[in-house]
Design a protein around this motif. Structure first.
Motif, PDB file in Angstrom:
ATOM      1  N   ILE A  46      13.124   3.307  -0.432  1.00 56.80           N
ATOM      2  CA  ILE A  46      13.144   3.473  -1.885  1.00 56.80           C
ATOM      3  C   ILE A  46      12.433   4.781  -2.211  1.00 56.80           C
ATOM      4  CG2 ILE A  46      12.507   2.472  -4.111  1.00 56.80           C
ATOM      5  CD1 ILE A  46      12.235  -0.229  -2.659  1.00 56.80           C
ATOM      6  N   SER A  57      10.716  -0.232 -12.543  1.00 59.39           N
ATOM      7  CA  SER A  57      11.887  -0.463 -11.694  1.00 59.39           C
ATOM      8  C   SER A  57      11.492  -1.081 -10.351  1.00 59.39           C
ATOM      9  CB  SER A  57      12.652   0.842 -11.465  1.00 59.39           C
ATOM     10  OG  SER A  57      11.865   1.763 -10.718  1.00 59.39           O
ATOM     11  N   PHE A  58      10.222  -0.912  -9.952  1.00 60.76           N
ATOM     12  CA  PHE A  58       9.801  -1.513  -8.681  1.00 60.76           C
ATOM     13  C   PHE A  58       9.938  -3.035  -8.718  1.00 60.76           C
ATOM     14  CE2 PHE A  58       6.476  -3.338  -5.915  1.00 60.76           C
ATOM     15  CZ  PHE A  58       6.942  -2.871  -4.701  1.00 60.76           C
ATOM     16  N   ASN A  60      12.240  -4.662  -9.912  1.00 57.07           N
ATOM     17  CA  ASN A  60      13.619  -5.038  -9.581  1.00 57.07           C
ATOM     18  C   ASN A  60      13.814  -5.274  -8.092  1.00 57.07           C
ATOM     19  OD1 ASN A  60      14.307  -4.727 -12.304  1.00 57.07           O
ATOM     20  ND2 ASN A  60      14.847  -2.564 -12.021  1.00 57.07           N
ATOM     21  N   TYR A  61      12.917  -4.684  -7.279  1.00 56.53           N
ATOM     22  CA  TYR A  61      13.025  -4.850  -5.828  1.00 56.53           C
ATOM     23  C   TYR A  61      12.241  -6.065  -5.321  1.00 56.53           C
ATOM     24  CZ  TYR A  61      14.966  -0.132  -5.712  1.00 56.53           C
ATOM     25  OH  TYR A  61      15.747   0.982  -5.900  1.00 56.53           O
ATOM     26  N   HIS A  63      11.230  -9.749  -4.628  1.00 59.90           N
ATOM     27  CA  HIS A  63      11.973 -11.013  -4.498  1.00 59.90           C
ATOM     28  C   HIS A  63      11.681 -11.889  -5.713  1.00 59.90           C
ATOM     29  CE1 HIS A  63      13.441 -14.800  -2.844  1.00 59.90           C
ATOM     30  NE2 HIS A  63      13.934 -14.132  -1.808  1.00 59.90           N
ATOM     31  N   VAL A  90      10.221  -7.877  -0.713  1.00 56.22           N
ATOM     32  CA  VAL A  90      11.073  -6.994  -1.499  1.00 56.22           C
ATOM     33  C   VAL A  90      12.484  -7.081  -0.932  1.00 56.22           C
ATOM     34  CG1 VAL A  90       9.246  -5.409  -2.209  1.00 56.22           C
ATOM     35  CG2 VAL A  90      10.466  -4.996  -0.071  1.00 56.22           C
ATOM     36  N   LEU A  92      15.902  -4.979  -0.498  1.00 57.69           N
ATOM     37  CA  LEU A  92      16.443  -3.628  -0.547  1.00 57.69           C
ATOM     38  C   LEU A  92      17.905  -3.643  -1.001  1.00 57.69           C
ATOM     39  CD1 LEU A  92      14.841  -2.165   2.684  1.00 57.69           C
ATOM     40  CD2 LEU A  92      13.877  -2.427   0.399  1.00 57.69           C
ATOM     41  N   GLY A  93      18.454  -2.441  -1.178  1.00 60.71           N
ATOM     42  CA  GLY A  93      19.816  -2.331  -1.704  1.00 60.71           C
ATOM     43  C   GLY A  93      20.860  -3.004  -0.849  1.00 60.71           C
TER      44      GLY A  93
END
Length: 362
Positions: A46, A57-58, A60-61, A63, A90, A92-93
């Motif tokens: 990230i 925005s963190f 959003n990562y 869990h 977390v 990831l994408g």
């Protein structure tokens, strides 16, 4: 002018990143990251710049099951000003789940309060602990089943021994059938145990290593003491040859002891009564050499090239009919290579076999 005694942040970051850690500082009043190490992207994939541009925005990562927990820890840190260490997940994408361990503390910079700390990817450690717990629980349940299943053949053996004693007292000589029953039940019981041990050995080779600095000589001495205590019953002599000084290596000792016990167990199976089994350790340049030697029947030359193959054609029953799966040597090789080591052997039929394990000094 910078105080020459104050720490150089770039230097601290470089050191932290070498250990897989990321340094950060967060301004609690503006709710922005004052600083995030560039290594943040290496750890989690990230961009640190994207998180600095949009701190929220963190989240959003994080869990979804850990968001409330993380918010609670953040509030607790603001109120108590006590150091906090928190572990959370977390996503990831690519939907990969990683574990982070964040150690944070409140610091004062002028009239501003900052949260500063280190973040570390602990995914492999968590996986190791998860596997340890899984196999421990499985071991306990399997042992319960095993003890139940073994109760029947052992009860049968005891009953037939009593019957033999009665026949001997009555002067009856025909006890061969009872002896055959005892042999079959004993073999069935030992096969159950061997299947369990082989299965555990196979699964243990498929998990992440957890290496720590250990005194190899000390661990092998304890192992060989256990065999020496049983050498009269095993009808073998066990010997240990060690250097005068301790030998320290970084090993997953639990897995490496599985390797050593398996090699010694094989030596027992293929060494006739009154034979010798010797384990030795020798320090050499750049590595440590561990050997397991026996005075057994040796390995036939035609199957030696296939010894380390899975389900190898080299598998043989022991001298007393002990069962072989053909997996043991391939698993041994896997575990040794996970330690960046090398295993080889020399064998001559009717003379014996010696296995050589080279382990690097780290």
């Amino acid at each position: 002018m910078k105080d020459r005694n104050s720490p150089d942040i770039s230097f601290i970051e470089q050191v932290a990143e070498r250990f897989g850690q990321v340094y950060f500082s967060f301004d609690t009043s503006t709710k922005t990251f004052r600083h995030i190490s560039p290594g943040f992207e290496q750890v989690l994939g990230i961009s640190s710049e994207s998180i600095k541009a949009s701190p929220h925005s963190f989240v959003n990562y994080v869990h979804e099951e850990d968001i409330d927990f993380l918010a609670h820890k953040y509030t607790s840190l603001l109120l108590s000003h006590e150091e906090e260490q928190v572990e959370f997940r977390v996503v990831l994408g690519n939907q990969e789940v990683r574990w982070l361990c964040v150690s944070a503390v409140m610091v004062q910079e002028g009239d501003q309060q900052l949260i500063a700390g280190l973040a570390e990817d602990i995914t492999e450690y968590k996986e190791y602990i998860r596997n340890i717990m899984k196999y421990n629980n499985k071991k306990n349940s399997t042992l319960e089943i095993l003890s139940h299943d073994l109760a029947a053949p052992f009860a049968n053996i005891q009953g037939m021994i009593n019957a033999i004693e009665e026949q001997i007292q009555a002067g009856e000589a025909d006890i061969q059938q009872l002896l055959n029953f005892i042999k079959q039940d004993a073999l069935r019981g030992s096969d159950m145990i061997r299947d369990f041990v082989d299965h555990e050995f196979l699964e243990s080779s498929q998990v992440v290593l957890h290496k720590e600095r250990v005194d190899l000589c000390n661990k092998l001495a304890i192992m060989m003491d256990n065999y020496r205590e049983r050498q009269s019953r095993l009808a073998k002599s066990f010997h240990l040859v060690l250097p005068e000084r301790p030998v320290f290596l970084y090993l997953d000792m639990m897995k490496f002891l599985q390797v050593m016990n398996n090699l010694v167990s094989n030596a027992i199976k293929f060494t006739p009564d009154n034979g010798n089994i010797t384990v030795s350790v020798q320090e050499e340049e750049g590595h440590v050499l561990v050997t397991v030697a026996d005075t057994g029947i040796g390995i036939p030359a035609k199957v030696q090239p296939h010894l380390f193959e899975r389900f190898t054609v080299a598998r043989r029953a022991g001298l007393r009919g002990e069962k072989a799966t053909g997996l043991g040597m391939s698993i041994i090789k896997t575990i040794v290579e996970l330690h960046k080591g090398e295993i080889t052997f020399q064998s001559q039929e009717g003379v014996g076999t010696t296995f050589y394990i080279k382990l690097p000094k780290e």
